[in-house]
Scaffold this motif. Structure first.
Motif, mmCIF file in Angstrom:
data_model
loop_
_atom_site.group_PDB
_atom_site.id
_atom_site.type_symbol
_atom_site.label_atom_id
_atom_site.label_comp_id
_atom_site.label_asym_id
_atom_site.label_seq_id
_atom_site.Cartn_x
_atom_site.Cartn_y
_atom_site.Cartn_z
ATOM 1 N N PRO A 1 10.248 -23.210 -34.833
ATOM 2 C CA PRO A 1 10.632 -21.884 -35.324
ATOM 3 C C PRO A 1 11.981 -21.938 -36.049
ATOM 4 O O PRO A 1 12.846 -22.745 -35.713
ATOM 5 N N ILE A 2 12.148 -21.076 -37.048
ATOM 6 C CA ILE A 2 13.403 -20.959 -37.792
ATOM 7 C C ILE A 2 13.992 -19.574 -37.535
ATOM 8 O O ILE A 2 13.302 -18.566 -37.686
ATOM 9 N N ILE A 3 15.268 -19.536 -37.150
ATOM 10 C CA ILE A 3 15.987 -18.274 -36.969
ATOM 11 C C ILE A 3 17.094 -18.207 -38.013
ATOM 12 O O ILE A 3 17.925 -19.110 -38.113
ATOM 13 N N GLN A 4 17.105 -17.153 -38.808
ATOM 14 C CA GLN A 4 18.154 -16.955 -39.816
ATOM 15 C C GLN A 4 19.272 -16.123 -39.201
ATOM 16 O O GLN A 4 19.016 -15.088 -38.580
ATOM 17 N N THR A 5 20.527 -16.573 -39.383
ATOM 18 C CA THR A 5 21.642 -15.909 -38.714
ATOM 19 C C THR A 5 22.866 -15.786 -39.620
ATOM 20 O O THR A 5 23.009 -16.506 -40.610
ATOM 21 N N LEU A 6 23.764 -14.881 -39.207
ATOM 22 C CA LEU A 6 25.118 -14.776 -39.755
ATOM 23 C C LEU A 6 26.076 -15.153 -38.637
ATOM 24 O O LEU A 6 26.013 -14.582 -37.551
ATOM 25 N N ARG A 7 26.915 -16.136 -38.877
ATOM 26 C CA ARG A 7 27.921 -16.561 -37.901
ATOM 27 C C ARG A 7 27.291 -16.918 -36.548
ATOM 28 O O ARG A 7 27.890 -16.687 -35.498
ATOM 29 N N CYS A 8 26.078 -17.427 -36.596
ATOM 30 C CA CYS A 8 25.377 -17.940 -35.397
ATOM 31 C C CYS A 8 25.213 -16.893 -34.304
ATOM 32 O O CYS A 8 25.244 -17.235 -33.113
ATOM 33 N N ARG A 9 25.041 -15.651 -34.690
ATOM 34 C CA ARG A 9 24.794 -14.610 -33.682
ATOM 35 C C ARG A 9 23.308 -14.627 -33.334
ATOM 36 O O ARG A 9 22.478 -14.073 -34.052
ATOM 37 N N VAL A 10 22.980 -15.268 -32.223
ATOM 38 C CA VAL A 10 21.592 -15.440 -31.805
ATOM 39 C C VAL A 10 21.453 -14.964 -30.363
ATOM 40 O O VAL A 10 22.319 -15.252 -29.525
ATOM 41 N N ASP A 11 20.397 -14.247 -30.091
ATOM 42 C CA ASP A 11 20.095 -13.832 -28.720
ATOM 43 C C ASP A 11 19.959 -15.082 -27.856
ATOM 44 O O ASP A 11 19.184 -15.991 -28.162
ATOM 45 N N LEU A 12 20.708 -15.135 -26.754
ATOM 46 C CA LEU A 12 20.689 -16.321 -25.902
ATOM 47 C C LEU A 12 19.301 -16.613 -25.350
ATOM 48 O O LEU A 12 18.957 -17.767 -25.083
ATOM 49 N N ASP A 13 18.491 -15.570 -25.187
ATOM 50 C CA ASP A 13 17.137 -15.771 -24.677
ATOM 51 C C ASP A 13 16.284 -16.575 -25.652
ATOM 52 O O ASP A 13 15.279 -17.176 -25.259
ATOM 53 N N LYS A 14 16.671 -16.585 -26.924
ATOM 54 C CA LYS A 14 15.933 -17.365 -27.912
ATOM 55 C C LYS A 14 16.412 -18.809 -27.985
ATOM 56 O O LYS A 14 15.744 -19.658 -28.581
ATOM 57 N N LEU A 15 17.575 -19.081 -27.395
ATOM 58 C CA LEU A 15 18.137 -20.430 -27.439
ATOM 59 C C LEU A 15 17.788 -21.255 -26.217
ATOM 60 O O LEU A 15 17.648 -22.477 -26.306
ATOM 61 N N LEU A 16 17.676 -20.578 -25.089
ATOM 62 C CA LEU A 16 17.527 -21.281 -23.822
ATOM 63 C C LEU A 16 16.095 -21.198 -23.309
ATOM 64 O O LEU A 16 15.316 -20.348 -23.720
ATOM 65 N N ASP A 17 15.785 -22.126 -22.402
ATOM 66 C CA ASP A 17 14.453 -22.179 -21.787
ATOM 67 C C ASP A 17 13.352 -22.317 -22.838
ATOM 68 O O ASP A 17 12.361 -21.587 -22.841
ATOM 69 N N LEU A 18 13.531 -23.280 -23.746
ATOM 70 C CA LEU A 18 12.523 -23.554 -24.773
ATOM 71 C C LEU A 18 11.310 -24.282 -24.189
ATOM 72 O O LEU A 18 10.202 -24.153 -24.696
ATOM 73 N N HIS A 19 11.541 -25.100 -23.164
ATOM 74 C CA HIS A 19 10.472 -25.910 -22.550
ATOM 75 C C HIS A 19 9.712 -26.702 -23.604
ATOM 76 O O HIS A 19 8.484 -26.794 -23.588
#
Length: 377
Positions: free
Chosen positions: A220-238
């Protein structure tokens, strides 16, 4: 003295217990294994910005962040500065939001060993690599067989890209036979963060996205400004203990299109699905030929070099689907859930690497398939 993670026996004694009576032994609960996410990305992509963001957020997670200064190019990239007067942490420091932070210059395994002495103060580990590091060898430090009872497990690799300079970094030529670090980082990423999108127009953003898709069309690709990403999308990828069917479908849509920037197509993603089942010896042959000996002949005469492989296959005599996961030479095959009822068995693979010829790989896998079709009643 028992090592960390080993079950201990606690003594429970009541106020009226006689000194002559044997105390009751109660087994202490085992601590769960700690997930590790490797944070990769080229110089200046925004890894430090992302880590600063995580460390300054108020959340319910206890995250330990390791700033990795081992590996090539470590002296080039500046590590995270969150200490007093901009000083780097030499020892583990607990932050107000429950995070732990440290800058390490020693071997990565030693850093993890030291960190695990503080087990219980955190429930997640983020490890930042240097901008010029290949995340593959680092991933191999943490992706180990479950039977080894490691205290940590690899959750996934996140690669951060700079929208403005990603095209330049990914298309930069290298000496014959070499693939640049930025391409390897994208190829091995289980999640791709396209950062600084405000610095490019829509046309450039589209071209950059397609360029990244040409290399790795399953993440998956997430487009961001200044790396503001929901932590739930970063962690527990499995990413190493699950097979995402959505990722397989994405590879079918992520083909090269006209107008995309030129890219050395030695590195790309292919998807292969073949009806039928393989024997256990066929499964061993698959790993031997593709991962270890690299002996599969292609029309160009160059053998495939697999960076990442994942998929679900049917194995003769196994009622469950078998999940395959591989990073370079490391390989694991594990039975997971049962095949759906009345569903023909298939072998479905996503392969990312160099010199991949889809037809050749499909023919090779087809040669391992048994002639007897199997369908779950």
């Amino acid at each position: 003295m028992l090592d960390d993670g080993q079950a201990t026996m606690l003594v429970e004694a009541g106020p009226d217990d006689d000194d002559d009576e044997a105390p009751e032994l109660v087994e202490a609960p085992e601590l769960p294994r700690v997930p590790v996410t490797i944070l990769s990305g080229y110089l200046g992509a925004g890894k430090t910005t992302l880590l600063n963001y995580i460390l300054t957020q108020q959340h319910n997670k206890k995250i330990a962040v390791i700033l990795n200064e081992f590996g090539e190019g470590s002296s080039i990239e500046k590590s995270l500065n969150v200490g007093h007067a901009g000083e780097l942490y030499e020892e583990w420091l607990e932050l107000r939001n429950g995070c732990l932070c440290c800058s390490v210059k020693d071997n990565g395994v030693k850093a993890i060993e030291n960190l695990m002495k503080k087990r219980g103060k955190f429930d997640y580990i983020l490890l930042e690599t240097t901008g010029l590091a290949d995340p593959g060898p680092i991933a191999s430090l943490f992706w180990v067989d479950k039977q080894l009872e490691s205290e940590v497990y690899l959750d996934g690799i996140i690669t951060v890209l700079d929208s403005k300079y990603a095209e330049k970094n990914l298309t930069e030529t290298r000496p014959e036979g070499q693939v640049n670090e930025a391409v390897r980082q994208v190829a091995l990423g289980d999640l791709l963060i396209l950062n600084k999108t405000d610095l490019v127009d829509e046309h450039q953003l589209l071209l950059t996205t397609q360029l990244v898709r040409n290399i790795n069309s399953s993440a998956p690709i997430i487009q961001t400004l200044r790396c503001r990403v929901d932590l739930d999308k970063l962690l527990d990828l499995h990413a190493y203990d699950q097979f995402d069917s959505r990722g397989y479908e994405m590879t079918l849509e992520g083909r090269f299109v006209q107008g995309a920037p030129h890219l050395d197509q030695r590195v790309k993603t292919v998807t292969v699905e073949v009806d039928g089942s393989v024997t256990q010896s066929g499964l061993d042959t698959l790993a031997e030929v593709l991962l270890w000996e690299r002996s599969l002949a292609t029309p160009t005469g160059q053998s495939p070099l697999v960076y990442r492989m994942k998929g679900l296959v049917s194995v003769v005599g196994e009622e469950r689907r078998v999940m395959l996961q591989a990073v370079k030479e490391l390989y694991e095959a594990e039975p997971v859930d049962p095949w759906p009822a009345h569903t023909p068995r298939t072998c479905k693979l996503i392969i990312i690497g160099e010199n991949l010829d889809e037809d050749t790989i499909r023919q090779f896998i087809s040669s391992l398939i048994t002639n007897t079709p199997i369908t779950i009643p």
